[in-house]
Design a protein around this motif. Structure first.
Motif, PDB file in Angstrom:
ATOM      1  N   THR A  69       0.856  -1.190   0.000  1.00  0.00           N
ATOM      2  CA  THR A  69       0.000   0.000   0.000  1.00  0.00           C
ATOM      3  C   THR A  69       0.889   1.236   0.000  1.00  0.00           C
ATOM      4  O   THR A  69       1.932   1.266   0.655  1.00  0.00           O
ATOM      5  CB  THR A  69      -0.932   0.068   1.232  1.00  0.00           C
ATOM      6  OG1 THR A  69      -0.151   0.316   2.419  1.00  0.00           O
ATOM      7  CG2 THR A  69      -1.722  -1.218   1.408  1.00  0.00           C
ATOM      8  N   ALA A  71      -0.342   4.796   0.753  1.00  0.00           N
ATOM      9  CA  ALA A  71      -1.605   5.467   1.073  1.00  0.00           C
ATOM     10  C   ALA A  71      -1.527   6.218   2.390  1.00  0.00           C
ATOM     11  O   ALA A  71      -0.721   5.899   3.271  1.00  0.00           O
ATOM     12  CB  ALA A  71      -2.733   4.427   1.143  1.00  0.00           C
ATOM     13  N   TRP A  72      -2.419   7.214   2.503  1.00  0.00           N
ATOM     14  CA  TRP A  72      -2.571   7.996   3.730  1.00  0.00           C
ATOM     15  C   TRP A  72      -3.557   7.295   4.665  1.00  0.00           C
ATOM     16  O   TRP A  72      -4.052   6.206   4.360  1.00  0.00           O
ATOM     17  CB  TRP A  72      -3.071   9.406   3.392  1.00  0.00           C
ATOM     18  CG  TRP A  72      -2.221  10.136   2.420  1.00  0.00           C
ATOM     19  CD1 TRP A  72      -2.520  10.421   1.116  1.00  0.00           C
ATOM     20  CD2 TRP A  72      -0.910  10.682   2.645  1.00  0.00           C
ATOM     21  NE1 TRP A  72      -1.482  11.111   0.513  1.00  0.00           N
ATOM     22  CE2 TRP A  72      -0.485  11.292   1.439  1.00  0.00           C
ATOM     23  CE3 TRP A  72      -0.067  10.726   3.752  1.00  0.00           C
ATOM     24  CZ2 TRP A  72       0.748  11.922   1.306  1.00  0.00           C
ATOM     25  CZ3 TRP A  72       1.169  11.357   3.627  1.00  0.00           C
ATOM     26  CH2 TRP A  72       1.560  11.947   2.422  1.00  0.00           C
ATOM     27  N   ASN A  73      -3.870   7.944   5.768  1.00  0.00           N
ATOM     28  CA  ASN A  73      -4.836   7.404   6.720  1.00  0.00           C
ATOM     29  C   ASN A  73      -6.242   7.672   6.215  1.00  0.00           C
ATOM     30  O   ASN A  73      -6.694   8.818   6.184  1.00  0.00           O
ATOM     31  CB  ASN A  73      -4.662   8.053   8.098  1.00  0.00           C
ATOM     32  CG  ASN A  73      -3.359   7.690   8.765  1.00  0.00           C
ATOM     33  OD1 ASN A  73      -2.470   7.135   8.135  1.00  0.00           O
ATOM     34  ND2 ASN A  73      -3.233   7.998  10.043  1.00  0.00           N
ATOM     35  N   ARG A  76     -10.381   3.447   3.087  1.00  0.00           N
ATOM     36  CA  ARG A  76     -10.011   2.350   2.188  1.00  0.00           C
ATOM     37  C   ARG A  76      -8.733   1.669   2.678  1.00  0.00           C
ATOM     38  O   ARG A  76      -8.601   0.442   2.613  1.00  0.00           O
ATOM     39  CB  ARG A  76      -9.844   2.868   0.766  1.00  0.00           C
ATOM     40  CG  ARG A  76     -11.150   3.352   0.121  1.00  0.00           C
ATOM     41  CD  ARG A  76     -10.924   3.710  -1.339  1.00  0.00           C
ATOM     42  NE  ARG A  76     -12.146   4.173  -1.993  1.00  0.00           N
ATOM     43  CZ  ARG A  76     -12.401   5.457  -2.301  1.00  0.00           C
ATOM     44  NH1 ARG A  76     -11.498   6.389  -2.016  1.00  0.00           N
ATOM     45  NH2 ARG A  76     -13.530   5.799  -2.898  1.00  0.00           N
ATOM     46  N   HIS A  77      -7.779   2.460   3.164  1.00  0.00           N
ATOM     47  CA  HIS A  77      -6.560   1.880   3.738  1.00  0.00           C
ATOM     48  C   HIS A  77      -6.915   1.021   4.953  1.00  0.00           C
ATOM     49  O   HIS A  77      -6.341  -0.070   5.152  1.00  0.00           O
ATOM     50  CB  HIS A  77      -5.599   3.004   4.124  1.00  0.00           C
ATOM     51  CG  HIS A  77      -4.158   2.574   4.162  1.00  0.00           C
ATOM     52  ND1 HIS A  77      -3.129   3.434   4.478  1.00  0.00           N
ATOM     53  CD2 HIS A  77      -3.558   1.374   3.935  1.00  0.00           C
ATOM     54  CE1 HIS A  77      -1.973   2.791   4.433  1.00  0.00           C
ATOM     55  NE2 HIS A  77      -2.214   1.533   4.124  1.00  0.00           N
ATOM     56  N   LEU A  80      -8.060  -2.338   3.869  1.00  0.00           N
ATOM     57  CA  LEU A  80      -6.948  -3.187   3.447  1.00  0.00           C
ATOM     58  C   LEU A  80      -6.274  -3.866   4.632  1.00  0.00           C
ATOM     59  O   LEU A  80      -5.816  -5.011   4.527  1.00  0.00           O
ATOM     60  CB  LEU A  80      -5.925  -2.350   2.677  1.00  0.00           C
ATOM     61  CG  LEU A  80      -6.247  -2.131   1.204  1.00  0.00           C
ATOM     62  CD1 LEU A  80      -5.560  -0.884   0.670  1.00  0.00           C
ATOM     63  CD2 LEU A  80      -5.838  -3.357   0.386  1.00  0.00           C
ATOM     64  N   TYR A  81      -6.193  -3.172   5.760  1.00  0.00           N
ATOM     65  CA  TYR A  81      -5.570  -3.747   6.950  1.00  0.00           C
ATOM     66  C   TYR A  81      -6.208  -5.083   7.333  1.00  0.00           C
ATOM     67  O   TYR A  81      -5.519  -5.993   7.802  1.00  0.00           O
ATOM     68  CB  TYR A  81      -5.692  -2.768   8.117  1.00  0.00           C
ATOM     69  CG  TYR A  81      -4.468  -1.911   8.346  1.00  0.00           C
ATOM     70  CD1 TYR A  81      -3.645  -2.120   9.439  1.00  0.00           C
ATOM     71  CD2 TYR A  81      -4.133  -0.894   7.455  1.00  0.00           C
ATOM     72  CE1 TYR A  81      -2.522  -1.337   9.657  1.00  0.00           C
ATOM     73  CE2 TYR A  81      -3.020  -0.105   7.661  1.00  0.00           C
ATOM     74  CZ  TYR A  81      -2.214  -0.327   8.754  1.00  0.00           C
ATOM     75  OH  TYR A  81      -1.094   0.442   8.959  1.00  0.00           O
ATOM     76  N   THR A  93       2.926  -1.919   4.150  1.00  0.00           N
ATOM     77  CA  THR A  93       2.697  -0.479   4.031  1.00  0.00           C
ATOM     78  C   THR A  93       4.001   0.220   3.661  1.00  0.00           C
ATOM     79  O   THR A  93       4.951   0.214   4.430  1.00  0.00           O
ATOM     80  CB  THR A  93       2.156   0.084   5.351  1.00  0.00           C
ATOM     81  OG1 THR A  93       3.020  -0.297   6.421  1.00  0.00           O
ATOM     82  CG2 THR A  93       0.756  -0.436   5.632  1.00  0.00           C
ATOM     83  N   ASP A 118      -3.072   5.567  -3.153  1.00  0.00           N
ATOM     84  CA  ASP A 118      -3.985   6.702  -3.120  1.00  0.00           C
ATOM     85  C   ASP A 118      -3.796   7.557  -4.364  1.00  0.00           C
ATOM     86  O   ASP A 118      -2.699   7.628  -4.936  1.00  0.00           O
ATOM     87  CB  ASP A 118      -3.728   7.551  -1.866  1.00  0.00           C
ATOM     88  CG  ASP A 118      -4.682   7.211  -0.721  1.00  0.00           C
ATOM     89  OD1 ASP A 118      -5.770   6.681  -0.998  1.00  0.00           O
ATOM     90  OD2 ASP A 118      -4.326   7.484   0.443  1.00  0.00           O
ATOM     91  N   MET A 141      -6.887   3.771  -5.320  1.00  0.00           N
ATOM     92  CA  MET A 141      -7.896   3.729  -4.261  1.00  0.00           C
ATOM     93  C   MET A 141      -8.879   4.888  -4.414  1.00  0.00           C
ATOM     94  O   MET A 141      -8.876   5.854  -3.642  1.00  0.00           O
ATOM     95  CB  MET A 141      -7.207   3.737  -2.897  1.00  0.00           C
ATOM     96  CG  MET A 141      -6.357   2.487  -2.683  1.00  0.00           C
ATOM     97  SD  MET A 141      -5.146   2.609  -1.347  1.00  0.00           S
ATOM     98  CE  MET A 141      -6.210   2.728   0.072  1.00  0.00           C
ATOM     99  N   TYR A 159     -10.292   0.750  -7.429  1.00  0.00           N
ATOM    100  CA  TYR A 159     -10.634   0.107  -6.161  1.00  0.00           C
ATOM    101  C   TYR A 159     -12.134  -0.180  -6.067  1.00  0.00           C
ATOM    102  O   TYR A 159     -12.548  -1.314  -5.775  1.00  0.00           O
ATOM    103  CB  TYR A 159     -10.188   1.014  -5.011  1.00  0.00           C
ATOM    104  CG  TYR A 159     -10.371   0.431  -3.621  1.00  0.00           C
ATOM    105  CD1 TYR A 159      -9.286  -0.124  -2.948  1.00  0.00           C
ATOM    106  CD2 TYR A 159     -11.592   0.472  -2.962  1.00  0.00           C
ATOM    107  CE1 TYR A 159      -9.421  -0.627  -1.655  1.00  0.00           C
ATOM    108  CE2 TYR A 159     -11.740  -0.027  -1.678  1.00  0.00           C
ATOM    109  CZ  TYR A 159     -10.653  -0.581  -1.032  1.00  0.00           C
ATOM    110  OH  TYR A 159     -10.799  -1.088   0.243  1.00  0.00           O
TER     111      TYR A 159
END
Length: 543
Positions: A69, A71-73, A76-77, A80-81, A93, A118, A141, A159
């Motif tokens: 990944t 990506a920011w917080n 969608r993130h 994924l977790y 990450t 992202d 995403m 996504y």
């Protein structure tokens, strides 16, 4: 004789199931790349995580495969977790702030099969796509309406389209709790980054510790904003601990400036947040410049680098926000210590409480630590002896991915942290320096952290860093590097006079250098390697 208890594996999928079943209506709020604030619930997140897991299986992802990944917080993130780890794959990450060569090296070393990115970070992947050897798919995403019209990457996947036709009925599989769950790489300040491979068991144990009363005491009344990135040691475990505890989650997306963070803290009634000192410095300065008060927030967890005592005092005196300083490492999942008050300490006068918080804290349950000299002899916990900090515990790394960096581990299970520390009789740990940053002057150690904290107390100083500079007599002497606050002035002697009664006389910096900005690395830490390059030919007035 063994106990007669059921042997059920500890798995990350259990967290999102529990949140959906018992805190199903609790909100997850995200500032999105596309613009609007997105709101949904743990129940929604669980359904979409299952849809995503089904989509990943459709892309051929199986047990043990790495999924990257960038990506920011955001929500969608967050999905994924749980989707990736939930099917036994490994969530990797990647830090988008790293140099392109490091991004490519890490993705190849991890052997990522798919990368989720992202929208505004797509150029990070585009810049290295030609170097990536194992990546088969890149997923943006976002939804179809916001997909880029063109890209250097062929056959980009969307996504929302990827998960849209999936039923979301997948049953999370069961497997050994020691199975790898996620992968983070060290920042690579010396040599190539090294892979830290977490397990489901280590993640669940770390999460339970984080939620406990003696640590963060999370519960359904809390609203938590993790400013610390989800690519920085799994946002210090908050992405797992919050759903486990029924907390409302607020994700800041990519906007981490003071105004944007303040807006979310205020509008979403956030009472607990977590981040690195540089982010909080921006928030406090924004509040000062605009006459704002943090009326909702009650606590903040600060880590990543030492917290200046002046910042602790600003939070409390100006906003009545209590600071908890945490210390840890990517290799520790990451939390190892936290400043917590023992019985009676919370009612101490402000200065005494600030003194406690300015330390790195006491170990959390599950973490053992000791200090040793260069020969490996254990030193006393007397608050005077300073030595190399060693740790061990159930969520601490036992080796790096592909067996790199084995010299950091002892035969009896201790991990060399690379920090130089003191341990006090009450259990408090005080970092005096990184082993590579400590200044050795005339055979004696000088703590750069103590000097920096002292300088940061000056009202004109925005940030300070200390490095060792060559000296013909003493080998090294400290140079204080200062970034002044905007529109404020202070002279060299004024700052030295301010510091001189706060440290040992022979620690006093031999000079002060002023810079427009102090450089920071990908995780918000001061780049002392860059400062050493900048000042490598610097001549001290005492030389």
């Amino acid at each position: 004789m063994l106990g007669l208890m059921q042997d059920r594996p500890l798995l990350i999928s259990q967290i999102i199931d529990f949140a959906a079943d018992y805190y199903g209506d609790v909100e997850i709020v995200s500032r999105t790349i596309e613009g609007p604030i997105h709101r949904y619930t743990y129940r929604d997140a669980n359904r979409r995580a299952r849809q995503l897991a089904e989509a990943l299986q459709g892309l051929g992802i199986k047990l043990g495969d790495r999924v990257g990944t960038v990506a920011w917080n955001g929500y969608r993130h967050f999905e994924l977790y749980f989707a990736v780890s939930g099917i036994g794959a490994v969530l990797h990450t990647l830090n988008p702030r790293l140099a392109p060569d490091h991004v490519a090296y890490i993705a190849n070393h991890a052997e990522d099969q798919v990368i989720f990115v992202d929208l505004n970070l797509l150029p990070v992947v585009e810049n290295v796509i030609g170097q990536l050897k194992t990546v088969r798919h890149v997923v943006v995403m976002t939804d179809r309406a916001h997909m880029p019209a063109q890209s250097k990457i062929a056959n980009l996947l969307c996504y929302e389209e990827l998960i849209a036709d999936k039923p979301g009925t997948l049953e999370w599989p069961l497997f050994d709790e020691r199975t790898a769950s996620s992968l983070c790489y060290t920042s690579g300040t010396t040599g190539n980054p090294k892979g830290v491979l977490y397990s489901h068991r280590s993640t669940l144990l770390h999460s339970i510790m984080m939620t406990s009363g003696a640590v963060l005491g999370l519960n359904p009344d809390n609203t938590v904003l993790p400013v610390v990135p989800m690519f920085h040691a799994n946002a210090w475990g908050l992405v797992y601990g919050c759903p486990m505890s029924g907390c409302k989650l607020v994700f800041p997306g990519h906007q981490l400036d003071g105004a944007s963070v303040y807006e979310l803290l205020d509008k979403e009634d956030v009472d607990l947040s977590a981040g690195v000192p540089t982010v909080w410095l921006g928030l406090l300065n924004y509040c000062d410049q605009n006459g704002k008060k943090l009326t909702r927030m009650k606590r903040t967890l600060i880590g990543g680098s030492a917290v200046p005592r002046a910042m602790i005092a600003r939070f409390w005196n100006d906003h009545q926000v209590e600071v908890a300083q945490g210390w840890g490492m990517t290799e520790m999942s990451p939390v190892g210590t936290l400043t917590r008050f023992n019985r009676g300490e919370r009612s101490l006068p402000d200065d005494a409480r600030f003194d406690i918080i300015a330390k790195q804290g006491r170990p959390v349950f599950g973490v053992e630590m000791k200090i040793v000299d260069d020969e490996g002899t254990t030193l006393p916990n007397d608050g005077k002896a300073s030595g190399n900090l060693m740790v061990r515990g159930p969520w601490i790394v036992s080796g790096y991915m592909k067996s790199e960096g084995t010299g950091a581990f002892t035969k009896d299970g201790w991990f060399h942290t690379g920090d130089v520390s003191k341990l006090e009789p009450d259990g408090s740990m005080v970092i005096t320096d990184r082993s590579k940053d400590v200044i050795k002057s005339g055979g004696e150690w000088i703590s750069t952290i103590d000097l920096e904290n002292a300088a940061m107390g000056h009202p004109a100083v925005a940030e300070a860093a200390v490095i060792g500079v060559h000296h013909p007599k003493w080998d090294e002497r400290p140079l204080l590097i200062v970034q002044l606050k905007s529109g404020v002035d202070a002279g060299k002697q004024e700052i030295l006079d301010f510091v001189k009664d706060k440290v040992a006389k022979w620690w006093l910096p031999d000079d002060v250098a002023f810079v427009d900005a102090i450089p920071h690395g990908a995780t918000g830490k001061v780049l002392k390697t860059e400062l050493r390059r900048t000042f490598k030919d610097y001549t001290l007035p005492t030389a």
